[in-house]
Design a protein around this motif. Structure first.
Motif, short mmCIF file in Angstrom:
data_model
loop_
_atom_site.label_atom_id
_atom_site.label_comp_id
_atom_site.label_asym_id
_atom_site.label_seq_id
_atom_site.Cartn_x
_atom_site.Cartn_y
_atom_site.Cartn_z
N VAL B 222 0.84 -1.20 0.00
CA VAL B 222 0.00 0.00 0.00
C VAL B 222 0.87 1.25 0.00
O VAL B 222 0.51 2.26 -0.62
N SER B 223 2.04 1.20 0.66
CA SER B 223 2.87 2.41 0.59
C SER B 223 3.38 2.66 -0.84
O SER B 223 3.57 3.81 -1.24
N GLN B 231 2.84 10.61 -7.07
CA GLN B 231 3.48 10.97 -8.35
C GLN B 231 2.46 11.60 -9.31
O GLN B 231 2.77 12.55 -10.01
N VAL B 232 1.27 11.04 -9.32
CA VAL B 232 0.27 11.50 -10.29
C VAL B 232 -0.44 12.77 -9.82
O VAL B 232 -0.66 13.69 -10.60
N THR B 233 -0.76 12.83 -8.51
CA THR B 233 -1.63 13.91 -8.03
C THR B 233 -0.92 14.93 -7.14
O THR B 233 -1.46 16.00 -6.88
N GLY B 234 0.25 14.55 -6.64
CA GLY B 234 0.93 15.43 -5.69
C GLY B 234 0.28 15.41 -4.31
O GLY B 234 0.58 16.25 -3.47
N LEU B 235 -0.62 14.45 -4.10
CA LEU B 235 -1.31 14.38 -2.81
C LEU B 235 -0.83 13.17 -2.02
O LEU B 235 -0.58 12.10 -2.57
N LYS B 236 -0.74 13.39 -0.70
CA LYS B 236 -0.39 12.28 0.18
C LYS B 236 -1.70 11.67 0.67
O LYS B 236 -2.42 12.25 1.48
N VAL B 237 -1.98 10.49 0.16
CA VAL B 237 -3.23 9.80 0.48
C VAL B 237 -2.93 8.75 1.54
O VAL B 237 -1.96 8.00 1.40
N ASP B 238 -3.73 8.72 2.60
CA ASP B 238 -3.45 7.74 3.65
C ASP B 238 -4.52 6.65 3.64
O ASP B 238 -5.60 6.84 3.09
N LEU B 239 -4.19 5.55 4.25
CA LEU B 239 -5.16 4.45 4.36
C LEU B 239 -4.83 3.69 5.63
O LEU B 239 -3.68 3.31 5.85
N LEU B 272 -10.57 7.82 -3.95
CA LEU B 272 -11.96 8.15 -3.67
C LEU B 272 -12.17 8.36 -2.16
O LEU B 272 -12.74 9.35 -1.73
N PHE B 273 -11.67 7.42 -1.36
CA PHE B 273 -11.84 7.51 0.09
C PHE B 273 -11.20 8.78 0.63
O PHE B 273 -11.74 9.46 1.50
N HIS B 274 -10.02 9.10 0.11
CA HIS B 274 -9.31 10.30 0.55
C HIS B 274 -10.12 11.55 0.20
O HIS B 274 -10.30 12.44 1.04
N GLU B 275 -10.60 11.57 -1.03
CA GLU B 275 -11.27 12.77 -1.51
C GLU B 275 -12.54 13.09 -0.72
O GLU B 275 -12.81 14.24 -0.43
#
Lengths: 330, 534
Positions: B222-223, B231-239, B272-275
């Motif tokens: 997952v990391s 890389q694609v969005t510039g966002l740090k998405v967590d789970l 999706l979950f992040h957003e």
């Protein structure tokens, strides 16, 4: 092998009548005892089989869904092919039983070079099935005149509609013609289509020959041998008033017809013909697709051995901690 | 194995042996069968008769009382499943099902006609469980149970993907999947399975997932996904994993950690979950929504799936959200509630974003991700830019299980139409309730049976090629991990130039996320339309 065996089995049944009635004069046996025994076997057999099926639980709700599920108000659900209510199920079952809905979906696939696979609607089996079952039903209703005195109006109406295309006298019933045509079609497709020829068993040919035999003897009796209708009605009224008499002089063809009908009745409960009752019990059709909305209980549900979280954590605790995952026991 | 060219393989000859099927002994063919199970896989879950054996050996090392075990097992099951007894009793052999099976269409083996596949067992049922069969024998369609018959049952039970297409067309609703499921249960009593199923079952029992992924491995994978999304969005998405007190537990097929197509679908979920800021957690213990136990026995299926509700209870979540998977949804939708219900320790699912109550899931408390996302889109909660998917000309493959055991047709289509501008349907005889199996379902997605899989995929491949040639379709969207993992190979063979994609991959591409950088690539790192030069 299946064909010949079944054919000769039906021939043998006919021979039995000639020997028994014409040879040994067993009119009472063939006119009263056998029909009674057959009728009782039919009723008791069917009740037994349905009871037997009914006794077996339906552990899971497994409808075959043939359309959109019921989810949101803004998505149109297919209320019949994917029912979520008792009414939907009732309509689905009614369409299935009365109009052979699933068979109506039938399509033929054809693989050509390329490869190119194409599909075409194929309704012949549906049409043959509908023709066969409905003419059989109407003929059965017409026969009810033998058990009523006076004959109820509804039966007379059925008769007059059936004889609408009057060709000479006696009136030729449309159903007789269609019925024999349908039986012939159902037989021929088994012989002509290679797939069907390969899967067909004696148990498929025998009922066809038997029912065909009943149809042919019925037609012979009505249109050619001119049997003694008054005598026959005396016999049939005797059955239902439980005071059976066997009038003299009824043509042997009637006894053949009656014996084949008796054979069909007796054979019915132990044969594939039980699909008549079975279709009502089919769990892929008679259950609503409410699986996630309503609990379906399995009477024999039992606890099973599981791998618990505690066991899992014991196996992998160090890995979990190293990965920063919370654990129950440190 | 050298596989023939499509033009050759598709020259199917629908002929029949000169001998009746009962007198035609089974011929077990390479490329059609899967390797038999290993000893250790059966031992791991305590299945009967663990031993080393090989399909190609004459002796399959059955237990001494194999016949008794099989017949007793059969008698027990016809008294437990009305479906089973009824379906063995009432078939009239009308033949409507014959050309509905993808394996028969693509392979031509008469014993793959659903009716005949079921007759293989019906003949045994008649012999040992009905009076007419006992007395009349062959005339009543009954036959003796021999080791050769056992081999035949095993061989053909693993040539049915339990897709239920035949059951749709049967005038009595006879479901060959039901027959196959129970034949597999019966041969499993003798220790006869395939390793491609028995192996994942053993893994799943121990590690919680078919792939055998250990907790730290899942976190590592997952990391990598997080990095790719960054890389694609510039966002740090967590789970989060194994987090107590989350509102929702998300469960999905573990193949998504492993298979490249599945990876990107999973990234779509994460974004999706992040957003939407969903309070959701996953579990390393309950790390499999799929259930190869279902391809083995009812009991094994239940044993493997108990962990899902158990974990939901331990983590004290309110309800469960499920990912894109086929048979996982068959099990969840038609079996789960019955095995484990009433699930009163969870709450009736409500979307925290839209407030929508998922009435259709109020009892078992599990919502399908496409239901969840479709509802979000319907309420305008997602900012979507379908132009980002403009290079995709999309068609949708309905998976067997979500189609004929659920009726989930519009939800995924609604999503696709909102995230893609180019969508075309395959011919109506091959979609929705009429859909064709990928040819690799029910645990048959191995490689040693590639010829069988290619043959089984012919109808689907043919329909894909049709829309490829007619509309320029280059993308086959679906909501099933077995589809994503297997269809690419099969489509490459039958309809070259079409890529297989999960629906939530397309969502991830189109989703305009708050604070994201201007995207130049899609989730696979390929340039977005109009950004090719950058």
């Amino acid at each position: 092998m299946g064909i010949l065996f079944s054919f000769f089995a039906v021939v043998a049944l006919i021979v039995v009548v000639f020997v028994g009635v014409q040879g040994a004069n067993l009119h009472y046996l063939f006119g009263v005892i056998i029909p009674f025994a057959a009728f009782i076997t039919f009723i008791v057999g069917i009740v037994y089989r349905v009871f037997r099926w009914g006794k077996v639980p339906v552990p899971f709700r497994i409808p075959t869904t043939g359309g959109q599920q019921t989810s949101f108000p803004w998505i149109k659900a297919s209320r019949i092919d994917n029912p979520s209510s008792a009414l939907g199920v009732a309509v689905r079952m009614a369409l299935e039983v009365l109009l052979f809905r699933s068979l109506f979906r039938n399509m033929r696939s054809e693989l050509r070079d390329g490869p190119k696979l194409s599909y075409a609607s194929s309704k012949w089996l549906w049409l043959g099935g509908i023709a066969f079952h409905y003419t059989f039903l109407i003929i059965l209703i017409r026969h009810m005149r033998l058990f009523f005195e006076p004959v109820p109006g509804i039966i007379k109406i059925a008769e007059s509609l059936d004889g609408f295309f009057q060709v000479g006298a006696p009136v030729v019933y449309v159903t007789d013609v269609v019925f024999l045509g349908a039986v012939t079609f159902l037989f021929l497709r088994r012989v002509v289509i290679p797939q069907l020829r390969y899967i067909s068993l004696a148990a498929d040919y025998f009922p066809l020959f038997l029912i065909g035999g009943i149809g042919v003897t019925g037609v012979l009796m009505r249109y050619f041998f001119k049997t003694d209708v008054v005598g026959i009605k005396e016999l049939t009224m005797g059955w239902i008033t439980f005071s059976p008499v066997v009038p003299q002089g009824i043509h042997i063809i009637f006894y053949v017809h009656l014996f084949l009908v008796s054979s069909l009745l007796a054979y019915f409960p132990m044969s594939k013909l039980m699909h008549m009752a079975g279709v009502f019990l089919s769990p892929t059709r008679n259950l609503a697709n409410t699986n996630r909305a309503e609990l379906h209980v399995n009477p024999w549900n039992y606890p099973v051995k599981v791998h618990t979280y505690e066991e899992y954590e014991d196996d992998y605790r160090e890995f979990m901690k190293s990965a920063g995952l919370p654990v129950e026991k440190e | 194995m050298a596989v023939q060219k499509p033009e050759e393989l598709s020259k199917v000859v629908y002929t029949f042996p000169s001998t009746p099927w009962m007198d035609t002994p089974v011929e077990i063919k390479k490329g059609i069968f899967c390797w038999g199970n290993k000893e250790k896989s059966l031992k791991a879950v305590g299945f009967p008769n663990p031993r080393q054996w090989s399909v190609t050996d004459e002796d399959w090392k059955l237990p001494d009382n194999w016949k008794e075990i099989f017949i007793e097992g059969l008698r027990e099951r016809v008294d437990k499943y009305r479906s089973f007894r009824l379906f063995l009793d009432i078939c009239v052999r009308c033949g409507a099902c014959a050309d509905k099976c993808h394996f028969y269409i693509g392979g031509g083996d008469p014993k793959n006609m659903p009716v005949l596949r079921a007759e293989l067992l019906r003949s045994i049922y008649r012999k040992y469980c009905t009076t007419s069969g006992k007395i009349m024998g062959k005339v009543a369609g009954a036959r003796e149970l021999t080791t050769s018959v056992i081999k035949e049952l095993w061989y053909y039970a693993y040539q049915c993907t339990e897709c239920r297409r035949c059951s749709l067309f049967c005038p009595y609703g006879i479901d060959t999947a039901e027959i196959t499921i129970l034949i597999r249960e019966l041969v499993n009593l003798l220790g006869l399975n395939i390793e491609w199923i028995a192996g994942p079952v053993a893994n799943c029992w121990k590690t919680g997932n078919h792939m055998g992924l250990l907790p730290h491995t899942i976190i590592d994978i997952v990391s990598e996904f997080k990095e790719a999304i960054y890389q694609v969005t510039g966002l740090k998405v967590d789970l989060s994993y194994n987090r107590k007190g989350a509102e929702i537990l998300f469960v999905h097929p573990s193949g998504e950690y492993f298979d490249p197509n599945g990876n990107v679908t999973f990234m779509g979920y994460m974004m999706l979950f992040h957003e939407i800021g969903l309070d959701v957690t996953l579990s390393t213990y309950s790390s499999e929504g799929g259930n190869f136990g279902f391809f083995t026995s009812n009991e094994m299926a239940k044993r493997l799936h108990s962990k899902i509700y158990a974990e939901a209870k331990r983590l004290k979540v309110k309800w469960i959200l499920g990912g894109e998977c086929g048979h996982m949804w068959r099990v969840w939708h038609q079996y789960h509630n019955t095995w484990f219900g009433p699930v009163d320790y969870l709450e009736e699912p409500v979307s925290p974003i839209t407030g929508t109550k998922f009435e259709n899931a109020k009892s078992n408390k599990i919502v399908h991700i496409t239901e969840f996302t479709a509802d979000l889109i319907r309420h305008g909660k997602l900012n979507l830019d379908p132009k980002r998917n403009d290079k995709y000309v999309v068609t949708f493959h309905d998976s067997c299980n979500t189609s004929r055991a659920m009726g989930l047709f519009e939800e995924p289509r609604y999503i696709i139409k909102n995230v893609c501008n180019n969508f075309y349907e395959m011919p109506p005889q091959t979609i929705r309730e009429n859909t064709f199996c990928c040819g690799s379902g029910s645990g048959l997605n191995a490689s040693e049976n590639m010829e069988l899989r290619l043959r089984g995929a012919l109808p689907r491949g043919n329909a894909v090629r049709h829309v490829r040639d007619k509309f320029g379709v280059n993308t086959l969207a679906n909501i099933c991990q077995i589809d994503r993992a297997t269809l690419q190979t099969l489509v490459d063979y039958w309809a070259k130039g079409v890529a297989v994609r999960g629906v939530h991959e397309l969502v991830g591409n189109a989703l305009v996320m708050k604070g994201e950088k201007e995207r130049t690539t899609d989730l696979r790192g390929d340039p977005l339309p109009g950004k090719e030069g950058e």
